[in-house]
Motif scaffolding. Structure first.
Motif, mmCIF file in Angstrom:
data_model
loop_
_atom_site.group_PDB
_atom_site.id
_atom_site.type_symbol
_atom_site.label_atom_id
_atom_site.label_comp_id
_atom_site.label_asym_id
_atom_site.label_seq_id
_atom_site.Cartn_x
_atom_site.Cartn_y
_atom_site.Cartn_z
ATOM 1 N N THR A 253 6.466 86.833 37.175
ATOM 2 C CA THR A 253 7.476 86.664 36.135
ATOM 3 C C THR A 253 7.233 87.704 35.044
ATOM 4 O OG1 THR A 253 7.556 84.301 36.584
ATOM 5 C CG2 THR A 253 8.445 85.018 34.470
ATOM 6 N N PRO A 254 8.273 88.466 34.646
ATOM 7 C CA PRO A 254 8.088 89.437 33.567
ATOM 8 C C PRO A 254 7.585 88.740 32.303
ATOM 9 C CG PRO A 254 10.224 89.734 34.633
ATOM 10 C CD PRO A 254 9.642 88.458 35.156
ATOM 11 N N PRO A 255 6.746 89.425 31.517
ATOM 12 C CA PRO A 255 6.123 88.789 30.353
ATOM 13 C C PRO A 255 7.126 88.197 29.358
ATOM 14 C CG PRO A 255 5.525 91.133 30.480
ATOM 15 C CD PRO A 255 6.345 90.813 31.675
ATOM 16 N N GLY A 256 8.205 88.896 29.108
ATOM 17 C CA GLY A 256 9.189 88.395 28.151
ATOM 18 C C GLY A 256 9.885 87.127 28.638
ATOM 19 N N LEU A 257 10.127 87.055 29.947
ATOM 20 C CA LEU A 257 10.761 85.859 30.512
ATOM 21 C C LEU A 257 9.790 84.684 30.460
ATOM 22 C CD1 LEU A 257 13.212 84.564 31.816
ATOM 23 C CD2 LEU A 257 12.344 85.326 34.044
ATOM 24 N N ALA A 258 8.535 84.937 30.791
ATOM 25 C CA ALA A 258 7.523 83.868 30.715
ATOM 26 C C ALA A 258 7.425 83.354 29.278
ATOM 27 C CB ALA A 258 6.172 84.388 31.190
ATOM 28 N N ARG A 259 7.450 84.274 28.321
ATOM 29 C CA ARG A 259 7.372 83.875 26.912
ATOM 30 C C ARG A 259 8.602 83.053 26.502
ATOM 31 N NH1 ARG A 259 5.674 88.183 25.276
ATOM 32 N NH2 ARG A 259 7.612 89.310 24.976
ATOM 33 N N LEU A 260 9.802 83.505 26.907
ATOM 34 C CA LEU A 260 11.025 82.759 26.580
ATOM 35 C C LEU A 260 10.968 81.358 27.171
ATOM 36 C CD1 LEU A 260 13.922 82.622 25.402
ATOM 37 C CD2 LEU A 260 14.726 83.508 27.616
ATOM 38 N N ASN A 261 10.512 81.247 28.407
ATOM 39 C CA ASN A 261 10.405 79.936 29.048
ATOM 40 C C ASN A 261 9.424 79.016 28.319
ATOM 41 O OD1 ASN A 261 12.268 80.339 31.134
ATOM 42 N ND2 ASN A 261 10.721 81.199 32.510
ATOM 43 N N ALA A 262 8.367 79.598 27.745
ATOM 44 C CA ALA A 262 7.299 78.804 27.126
ATOM 45 C C ALA A 262 7.523 78.518 25.639
ATOM 46 C CB ALA A 262 5.960 79.530 27.295
ATOM 47 N N LEU A 263 8.410 79.251 24.996
ATOM 48 C CA LEU A 263 8.627 79.056 23.555
ATOM 49 C C LEU A 263 9.091 77.645 23.247
ATOM 50 C CD1 LEU A 263 10.514 82.311 22.443
ATOM 51 C CD2 LEU A 263 8.245 81.572 21.693
ATOM 52 N N GLU A 264 8.661 77.143 22.091
ATOM 53 C CA GLU A 264 9.192 75.845 21.677
ATOM 54 C C GLU A 264 10.668 76.054 21.322
ATOM 55 O OE1 GLU A 264 10.191 74.557 18.476
ATOM 56 O OE2 GLU A 264 9.769 76.425 17.476
ATOM 57 N N GLU A 265 11.408 74.973 21.284
ATOM 58 C CA GLU A 265 12.865 75.037 21.209
ATOM 59 C C GLU A 265 13.405 75.853 20.032
ATOM 60 O OE1 GLU A 265 16.582 71.955 21.050
ATOM 61 O OE2 GLU A 265 14.843 71.420 22.266
ATOM 62 N N THR A 266 12.882 75.645 18.835
ATOM 63 C CA THR A 266 13.395 76.355 17.657
ATOM 64 C C THR A 266 13.176 77.857 17.787
ATOM 65 O OG1 THR A 266 12.919 74.410 16.318
ATOM 66 C CG2 THR A 266 13.308 76.455 15.137
ATOM 67 N N ALA A 267 11.994 78.258 18.248
ATOM 68 C CA ALA A 267 11.694 79.684 18.416
ATOM 69 C C ALA A 267 12.529 80.293 19.542
ATOM 70 C CB ALA A 267 10.206 79.876 18.694
ATOM 71 N N ALA A 268 12.726 79.562 20.621
ATOM 72 C CA ALA A 268 13.541 80.060 21.732
ATOM 73 C C ALA A 268 14.996 80.211 21.292
ATOM 74 C CB ALA A 268 13.442 79.115 22.928
ATOM 75 N N LEU A 269 15.488 79.245 20.523
ATOM 76 C CA LEU A 269 16.861 79.331 20.019
ATOM 77 C C LEU A 269 17.014 80.561 19.126
ATOM 78 C CD1 LEU A 269 19.653 77.979 19.948
ATOM 79 C CD2 LEU A 269 18.870 76.685 17.964
ATOM 80 N N ALA A 270 16.037 80.819 18.275
ATOM 81 C CA ALA A 270 16.087 81.999 17.401
ATOM 82 C C ALA A 270 16.073 83.283 18.234
ATOM 83 C CB ALA A 270 14.917 81.982 16.420
ATOM 84 N N ALA A 271 15.258 83.337 19.272
ATOM 85 C CA ALA A 271 15.196 84.529 20.136
ATOM 86 C C ALA A 271 16.536 84.755 20.835
ATOM 87 C CB ALA A 271 14.076 84.384 21.159
ATOM 88 N N LEU A 272 17.145 83.685 21.303
ATOM 89 C CA LEU A 272 18.434 83.800 21.988
ATOM 90 C C LEU A 272 19.557 84.149 21.015
ATOM 91 C CD1 LEU A 272 17.995 80.852 24.491
ATOM 92 C CD2 LEU A 272 18.095 83.308 25.056
#
Length: 169
Positions: free
Chosen positions: A6-25
């Motif tokens: 899994t590419p590092p950025g995708l692994a990180r997106l999958n693992a981020l807590e919801e608020t941080a993932a929402l901000a990234a998206l």
């Protein structure tokens, strides 16, 4: 056959807590509905799964959601201060002449007056002249047609930004 890591950025997106993932998206696409739809479909097994979810979310945006997404984009020729993504994406305008910049400003204002939103184009890899030509051509479109072209361009921009997110170390 060994599975592809899994590419590092995708692994990180999958693992981020919801608020941080929402901000990234939301940094990819300003539409809350788009970001929430991608957030709800985590984890993604492959980048292609993420891109397909992004495409489906873009296609499913309501008129209001599309307007919210477009509002997150600065006009061509005026990247948002401190926003490296818009500066990078609009690089084709960096060396534009004063005359071309003035022409783009005038056309952008006329477009916004006609359609009520920023002229949206996937500027990556385009010259200032190519963006001007596209703006001149599209300003003659009826609003319904232009909204669908803007949706297509938004999808292209989102894919490029998602790919950048996936590839980040």
């Amino acid at each position: 056959m060994t599975p592809t890591p899994t590419p590092p950025g995708l692994a990180r997106l999958n693992a981020l807590e919801e608020t941080a993932a929402l901000a990234a998206l939301r940094a990819v696409c300003a539409s809350t509905a788009w970001a929430r739809r991608l957030l709800a479909a985590r984890p993604y097994a492959t980048p292609e799964d993420l891109y397909a979810a992004g495409d489906a979310a873009t296609a499913g945006l309501s008129a209001g959601d599309l307007a919210e997404a477009m509002a997150g984009h600065p006009p061509i020729g005026r990247p948002a201060p401190g926003d490296p993504a818009s500066a990078r994406e609009q690089r084709g305008m960096a060396g534009a002449s004063a005359a071309l910049r003035a022409e783009m400003l005038e056309l952008n204002l006329a477009y916004q007056e006609k359609f009520g939103h920023v002229f949206l184009i996937c500027a990556t890899g385009r010259t200032g002249e190519q963006m001007r030509d596209a703006l001149e051509e599209r300003i003659g479109n009826p609003p319904e047609r232009e909204r669908e072209i803007a949706r297509t361009e938004l999808g292209r921009i989102n894919r490029i930004r998602l790919a950048r997110l996936v590839e980040e170390d």
